[in-house]
Enzyme design. Sequence first.
Site, PDB file in Angstrom:
ATOM      1  N   ASP A 132     -10.899 -10.172  -1.115  1.00 46.76           N
ATOM      2  CA  ASP A 132     -10.911  -8.730  -1.333  1.00 46.76           C
ATOM      3  C   ASP A 132     -11.478  -8.524  -2.734  1.00 46.76           C
ATOM      4  O   ASP A 132     -11.056  -9.188  -3.684  1.00 46.76           O
ATOM      5  CB  ASP A 132      -9.480  -8.186  -1.261  1.00 46.76           C
ATOM      6  CG  ASP A 132      -9.416  -6.830  -0.624  1.00 46.76           C
ATOM      7  OD1 ASP A 132     -10.144  -5.945  -1.099  1.00 46.76           O
ATOM      8  OD2 ASP A 132      -8.649  -6.640   0.333  1.00 46.76           O
TER       9      ASP A 132
ATOM     10  N   HIS B 110      -3.850  -2.928   6.598  1.00 47.58           N
ATOM     11  CA  HIS B 110      -2.649  -2.767   5.786  1.00 47.58           C
ATOM     12  C   HIS B 110      -2.450  -1.335   5.287  1.00 47.58           C
ATOM     13  O   HIS B 110      -1.447  -1.053   4.636  1.00 47.58           O
ATOM     14  CB  HIS B 110      -2.716  -3.726   4.593  1.00 47.58           C
ATOM     15  CG  HIS B 110      -3.849  -3.367   3.663  1.00 47.58           C
ATOM     16  ND1 HIS B 110      -5.173  -3.462   4.041  1.00 47.58           N
ATOM     17  CD2 HIS B 110      -3.847  -2.873   2.405  1.00 47.58           C
ATOM     18  CE1 HIS B 110      -5.930  -3.041   3.037  1.00 47.58           C
ATOM     19  NE2 HIS B 110      -5.154  -2.683   2.040  1.00 47.58           N
ATOM     20  N   ASP B 111      -3.420  -0.462   5.536  1.00 47.44           N
ATOM     21  CA  ASP B 111      -3.302   0.938   5.105  1.00 47.44           C
ATOM     22  C   ASP B 111      -2.992   1.872   6.269  1.00 47.44           C
ATOM     23  O   ASP B 111      -3.005   3.095   6.099  1.00 47.44           O
ATOM     24  CB  ASP B 111      -4.622   1.415   4.472  1.00 47.44           C
ATOM     25  CG  ASP B 111      -4.930   0.713   3.167  1.00 47.44           C
ATOM     26  OD1 ASP B 111      -3.985   0.306   2.473  1.00 47.44           O
ATOM     27  OD2 ASP B 111      -6.132   0.570   2.851  1.00 47.44           O
TER      28      ASP B 111
ATOM     29  N   ASP C 150     -13.315  -3.155  -1.709  1.00 45.16           N
ATOM     30  CA  ASP C 150     -12.377  -2.041  -1.720  1.00 45.16           C
ATOM     31  C   ASP C 150     -13.048  -0.739  -2.164  1.00 45.16           C
ATOM     32  O   ASP C 150     -13.711  -0.711  -3.209  1.00 45.16           O
ATOM     33  CB  ASP C 150     -11.253  -2.399  -2.700  1.00 45.16           C
ATOM     34  CG  ASP C 150     -10.068  -1.479  -2.601  1.00 45.16           C
ATOM     35  OD1 ASP C 150      -9.404  -1.480  -1.559  1.00 45.16           O
ATOM     36  OD2 ASP C 150      -9.798  -0.748  -3.584  1.00 45.16           O
TER      37      ASP C 150
ATOM     38  N   GLU D  62     -15.574  -1.256   2.284  1.00 43.37           N
ATOM     39  CA  GLU D  62     -14.632  -0.224   2.742  1.00 43.37           C
ATOM     40  C   GLU D  62     -15.140   1.111   2.219  1.00 43.37           C
ATOM     41  O   GLU D  62     -15.316   1.282   1.012  1.00 43.37           O
ATOM     42  CB  GLU D  62     -13.221  -0.497   2.204  1.00 43.37           C
ATOM     43  CG  GLU D  62     -12.197   0.445   2.807  1.00 43.37           C
ATOM     44  CD  GLU D  62     -11.032   0.793   1.889  1.00 43.37           C
ATOM     45  OE1 GLU D  62     -10.001   1.239   2.409  1.00 43.37           O
ATOM     46  OE2 GLU D  62     -11.137   0.660   0.652  1.00 43.37           O
TER      47      GLU D  62
END
Length: 579
Positions: free
Chosen positions: A111, A351-352, A219, A278
Amino acid sequence: MSSDDIAVHVPASVAGDWFRSAVVYQVYPRSFVDSDGDGVGDLPGVIGKLDYLHDLGVDVVWLSPVYRSPQDDNGYDVSDFRDVDPIFGTLADLDRLIAGLHARGMKLLMDLVVNHTSDEHPWFVESRSSEQNPKRDWYWWRSSRPGHEAGSAGAEPNNWRSAFSGPAWEYDDRTGQYYLHLFSPKQPDLNWENADLRSAVYEMMRWWLDRGVDGFRMDVVNYLSKEVSLPDGPTDPETRYGDGSRHYVCGPRIHEFLHEMHRNVFQGRTGEFLTVGEMPGVTVEDAILFTDPARGEVDMVFQFEHVMLDLEDGDKWRPRPLELTRLKASLGRWQEALADRGWNSLYWGNHDAARAVSRFGDDGDHRVQSAKMLAGILHLHRGTPYIYQGEELGMTNMRFAAIEDHRDIEVLNHHHEATTHLGRTDAEVLAAVAPLNRDNARTPVQWDATCGAGFSTGLPWIGINPNADRINAASQVNDPDSVFSFYRRVIALRHEDPVVADGDFMMLLPDHEQVYAFRRALPPVEMLVLGNFSAVEQSVEVGDPTWAEADQILGNYPMESTLRLRPWEFKAFRRSSRR
Ligand code: NOJ
């Protein structure tokens, strides 16, 4: 209709890219496996499950951040990009993870969090020390709004709201200025206008590639370029602040920055790499540009359109029922738009987000069938599928009894703001956040039915879902009818059958309110894929009844040669026109 009627076009520019037939699995390390009993998952825990991942058949592991971090946002606040946080282990553990993955033919995606750092990162510590510091310009520092006293209410340089409630500015009395933080005050935004900062990031990325990682999940990478005048955004009476997103979502220099990153980090490097950006708020038109291989930006993006359809006005705390026709229209449009240039990523959760089966399926009586149906539908689209840990077990949302049971900064801050400034009761807020809050997906992976669910022998950092006694890996890995075994089959299908990776995609029955239907074609092969998004039996008319005679290659009920769908049934048929 025969496959000869179909104009199939496989673009030469991307045909053969290894990631077209790959499946990515996301590990959120804090909740994966805790090897040392401190209640927090860690890298040795991940290493201990490599055979599980290999057995599932995934090609790539995306590891959510394990960098050194104060953990204000569970690692998305990095204080050292070149070290592992002690709660997760050591750099040597990470090297062992890389080696273990490579030995099994799998890859590692790190990430990459470079829209912001932690306020404890040495870059920010220097930056905040004085207005003259050479790193001052690496972040966004501004004086108070003209006519307002610095530090007083409403004096922030603009009206932007932070994603985690409250203003996007923090006053720093050392220099009497504010710094921008689109997320928490402990996550100051980096100023990508500064060329030295950009070089430092590229150098750090090369350092990771030299160490053996195979790419990056980036991210909120479409927030890197901001309109430098940082203008006010439209105000939102609900949150008391303005929405600045139009000034930083895919901002003026974003394509330039990503191309520059690609050139500085990947160009001339041999090997097979993967980059996925993302990108909240990205449009399909922009995604074509971001992922066009000829432009050298990223391989694919995470878009958010299909996970906004069940929200009122895009507000995750105001969920509404999902209309299947809108979901199909959205995903179908992305399939079509990226058919000739670029590439799609495919996901239901991460995870969000909420747990996929709770959000899009039925996590009650039809949990097993609907979890499999969702897997079949998603994975047989054209694009690279991402599995979020536990999704392959059909893990569900968690019922949190009280705000004290939550851990996520986003939901905790929202609860505080809504109860103190917006006049909501605790019960109202808890009910509103239940379906979509991020802690739903962050409860530990359920490995077995023991007391710590096989996750930890200590006190877990967040509650374990009480359904771990029924829903767990131990009961599924050797059961041919389990959700896990279904995932294994659908992953294998992508590896084995080129029509899945490379075939054209055609949405069918766009107006049907319960059935998701599409065709894939790579002459002479074609595939028909059907999913029932309801508990009501459906008779499907796809204009060609002979499909019922084709080979059913995948299903979540005992096979039968009809186009009838039982509750939450999934069917995939395959035929070849060279019969
Ligand atoms: C997106 C990440 O997925 C999320 O977990 C995080 O809170 C924000 N970006 C900020 O880094």
